[in-house]
Design a protein around this motif. Sequence first.
Motif, mmCIF file in Angstrom:
data_model
loop_
_atom_site.group_PDB
_atom_site.id
_atom_site.type_symbol
_atom_site.label_atom_id
_atom_site.label_comp_id
_atom_site.label_asym_id
_atom_site.label_seq_id
_atom_site.Cartn_x
_atom_site.Cartn_y
_atom_site.Cartn_z
ATOM 1 N N MET A 115 0.845 -1.200 0.000
ATOM 2 C CA MET A 115 0.000 0.000 0.000
ATOM 3 C C MET A 115 0.880 1.250 0.000
ATOM 4 O O MET A 115 1.620 1.489 0.944
ATOM 5 C CB MET A 115 -0.899 0.023 1.236
ATOM 6 C CG MET A 115 -1.700 1.317 1.370
ATOM 7 S SD MET A 115 -2.644 1.442 2.903
ATOM 8 C CE MET A 115 -3.917 0.235 2.600
ATOM 9 N N PRO A 116 0.851 2.061 -1.048
ATOM 10 C CA PRO A 116 1.631 3.291 -1.053
ATOM 11 C C PRO A 116 0.998 4.363 -0.160
ATOM 12 O O PRO A 116 -0.214 4.393 0.036
ATOM 13 C CB PRO A 116 1.604 3.721 -2.527
ATOM 14 C CG PRO A 116 0.345 3.130 -3.062
ATOM 15 C CD PRO A 116 0.137 1.840 -2.317
ATOM 16 N N ALA A 117 1.840 5.227 0.382
ATOM 17 C CA ALA A 117 1.366 6.308 1.254
ATOM 18 C C ALA A 117 1.989 7.623 0.818
ATOM 19 O O ALA A 117 3.182 7.688 0.496
ATOM 20 C CB ALA A 117 1.720 6.015 2.708
ATOM 21 N N LEU A 118 1.174 8.673 0.822
ATOM 22 C CA LEU A 118 1.621 10.000 0.427
ATOM 23 C C LEU A 118 1.499 10.955 1.602
ATOM 24 O O LEU A 118 0.445 11.018 2.247
ATOM 25 C CB LEU A 118 0.763 10.536 -0.722
ATOM 26 C CG LEU A 118 1.212 10.298 -2.153
ATOM 27 C CD1 LEU A 118 0.210 10.925 -3.110
ATOM 28 C CD2 LEU A 118 2.600 10.880 -2.397
ATOM 29 N N PHE A 119 2.541 11.725 1.861
ATOM 30 C CA PHE A 119 2.527 12.718 2.923
ATOM 31 C C PHE A 119 2.569 14.122 2.312
ATOM 32 O O PHE A 119 3.411 14.412 1.462
ATOM 33 C CB PHE A 119 3.723 12.536 3.853
ATOM 34 C CG PHE A 119 3.612 11.341 4.750
ATOM 35 C CD1 PHE A 119 3.203 11.486 6.068
ATOM 36 C CD2 PHE A 119 3.914 10.074 4.285
ATOM 37 C CE1 PHE A 119 3.088 10.387 6.901
ATOM 38 C CE2 PHE A 119 3.802 8.961 5.108
ATOM 39 C CZ PHE A 119 3.389 9.121 6.429
ATOM 40 N N PHE A 120 1.658 14.967 2.768
ATOM 41 C CA PHE A 120 1.613 16.366 2.356
ATOM 42 C C PHE A 120 1.620 17.244 3.596
ATOM 43 O O PHE A 120 1.101 16.846 4.652
ATOM 44 C CB PHE A 120 0.344 16.662 1.557
ATOM 45 C CG PHE A 120 0.235 15.947 0.248
ATOM 46 C CD1 PHE A 120 0.824 16.457 -0.899
ATOM 47 C CD2 PHE A 120 -0.472 14.750 0.148
ATOM 48 C CE1 PHE A 120 0.720 15.797 -2.116
ATOM 49 C CE2 PHE A 120 -0.582 14.082 -1.055
ATOM 50 C CZ PHE A 120 0.015 14.605 -2.191
ATOM 51 N N ALA A 121 2.153 18.439 3.459
ATOM 52 C CA ALA A 121 2.067 19.411 4.557
ATOM 53 C C ALA A 121 0.715 20.111 4.541
ATOM 54 O O ALA A 121 0.131 20.368 5.589
ATOM 55 C CB ALA A 121 3.193 20.436 4.449
ATOM 56 N N LEU A 122 0.207 20.411 3.336
ATOM 57 C CA LEU A 122 -0.981 21.249 3.192
ATOM 58 C C LEU A 122 -2.143 20.485 2.562
ATOM 59 O O LEU A 122 -1.946 19.654 1.679
ATOM 60 C CB LEU A 122 -0.660 22.464 2.312
ATOM 61 C CG LEU A 122 0.533 23.326 2.722
ATOM 62 C CD1 LEU A 122 0.810 24.386 1.654
ATOM 63 C CD2 LEU A 122 0.299 23.970 4.080
ATOM 64 N N LEU A 123 -3.336 20.817 3.002
ATOM 65 C CA LEU A 123 -4.534 20.225 2.406
ATOM 66 C C LEU A 123 -4.643 20.600 0.932
ATOM 67 O O LEU A 123 -5.056 19.778 0.106
ATOM 68 C CB LEU A 123 -5.777 20.687 3.162
ATOM 69 C CG LEU A 123 -7.129 20.206 2.610
ATOM 70 C CD1 LEU A 123 -7.187 18.684 2.593
ATOM 71 C CD2 LEU A 123 -8.281 20.788 3.415
ATOM 72 N N SER A 124 -4.267 21.827 0.586
ATOM 73 C CA SER A 124 -4.350 22.265 -0.810
ATOM 74 C C SER A 124 -3.430 21.434 -1.708
ATOM 75 O O SER A 124 -3.730 21.216 -2.884
ATOM 76 C CB SER A 124 -3.998 23.752 -0.931
ATOM 77 O OG SER A 124 -2.749 24.039 -0.325
ATOM 78 N N GLU A 125 -2.296 20.953 -1.172
ATOM 79 C CA GLU A 125 -1.413 20.079 -1.942
ATOM 80 C C GLU A 125 -2.050 18.707 -2.138
ATOM 81 O O GLU A 125 -1.898 18.074 -3.181
ATOM 82 C CB GLU A 125 -0.080 19.895 -1.202
ATOM 83 C CG GLU A 125 0.751 21.160 -1.073
ATOM 84 C CD GLU A 125 1.945 20.969 -0.157
ATOM 85 O OE1 GLU A 125 2.956 21.669 -0.363
ATOM 86 O OE2 GLU A 125 1.866 20.127 0.779
ATOM 87 N N ALA A 126 -2.749 18.251 -1.106
ATOM 88 C CA ALA A 126 -3.302 16.893 -1.114
ATOM 89 C C ALA A 126 -4.622 16.768 -1.863
ATOM 90 O O ALA A 126 -4.977 15.673 -2.324
ATOM 91 C CB ALA A 126 -3.497 16.420 0.326
ATOM 92 N N LYS A 127 -5.378 17.853 -1.990
ATOM 93 C CA LYS A 127 -6.737 17.772 -2.532
ATOM 94 C C LYS A 127 -6.841 17.043 -3.867
ATOM 95 O O LYS A 127 -7.727 16.185 -4.038
ATOM 96 C CB LYS A 127 -7.344 19.179 -2.646
ATOM 97 C CG LYS A 127 -8.047 19.636 -1.383
ATOM 98 C CD LYS A 127 -8.760 20.961 -1.609
ATOM 99 C CE LYS A 127 -9.537 21.366 -0.363
ATOM 100 N NZ LYS A 127 -10.233 22.660 -0.545
ATOM 101 N N PRO A 128 -5.998 17.352 -4.860
ATOM 102 C CA PRO A 128 -6.125 16.625 -6.131
ATOM 103 C C PRO A 128 -5.935 15.119 -5.971
ATOM 104 O O PRO A 128 -6.601 14.325 -6.639
ATOM 105 C CB PRO A 128 -5.010 17.237 -6.996
ATOM 106 C CG PRO A 128 -4.773 18.585 -6.406
ATOM 107 C CD PRO A 128 -4.973 18.414 -4.940
#
Length: 288
Positions: A1-14
């Motif tokens: 299972m791959p996992a993605l880490f973002f600092a900001l919700l705006s980065e993660a939304k797409p």
Amino acid sequence: MPALFFALLSEAKPWIQKTKVTPLSHSGKFRIYRNESTSIIISGTGKMAMALAVSEFVSLLSKDERNQTKVWNLGIAGAKETLGKIGDFFWVHKIKDYATDKDFYPERIVSSSFPKETSLTTFDKPIAKQQNENRFQVLTKEEWESVSLVDMEGSGFFEAASLYFPLENIAIGKQISDYLEGTFCKEDQVKQMMESILDPLYEEWMTPLPWVKEDPFETQIWPELCNQLNSLRLTETMRHDLKKSLRFFHLRFPTSPIPSPQWETIPKIQSKLDLKIFLDDWKVKLHV
């Protein structure tokens, strides 16, 4: 299972919209979104927040799952104008933590539709070329010459992730968002930039790690059980805990059939308490 880490919700939304992940109901402090095949974690700004988010996510995984999990940190970063254009994407092959002067060296990406690589410097404060009303940190001429990409999370992510995951599972990629003029990017701008690189990166992110063999538990056993349990409307926490117990049994007895629960009691389940009793009885059989 791959996992993605973002600092900001705006980065993660797409990515949240693309993967259709949903919020995980848990007792932690960070926003974790999951589905059956992916996880997306939002830490908030700063290397400490990112490191804590990594640790919290790890607590949800078994050791076996950690070895098979691809973990990436993606997001925006400031840069010098000479590095590239706004929107250009770079893989990071070196990270310097400005406060501690520590250097970290992520594994290089062997094959990607985004071939550019560069170094990243992580600061504790936003950086600007010159002082302004936002009171960003201003670098000396010597410091300015040594930086390429600039962010506030990279070193925290890598230092924490490297404690729990194999180094070859970890990658950091950043997209140029500004030239350090001392202003903050608007949410819509960030979202649009991340959308522009999503499709090719998504394919690479979802590609299984080359050393991870097909897992019959993930491809056959678990999906079949999920179909049988579909009517129970398990919460994400219940689903996650049950999956851990099932995998535990499968790893101990790979050639044995997984013990069945009392399927005949399912029509009698009327409440969360009934559901909990049903699952607890099943787990007793799985942890023999």
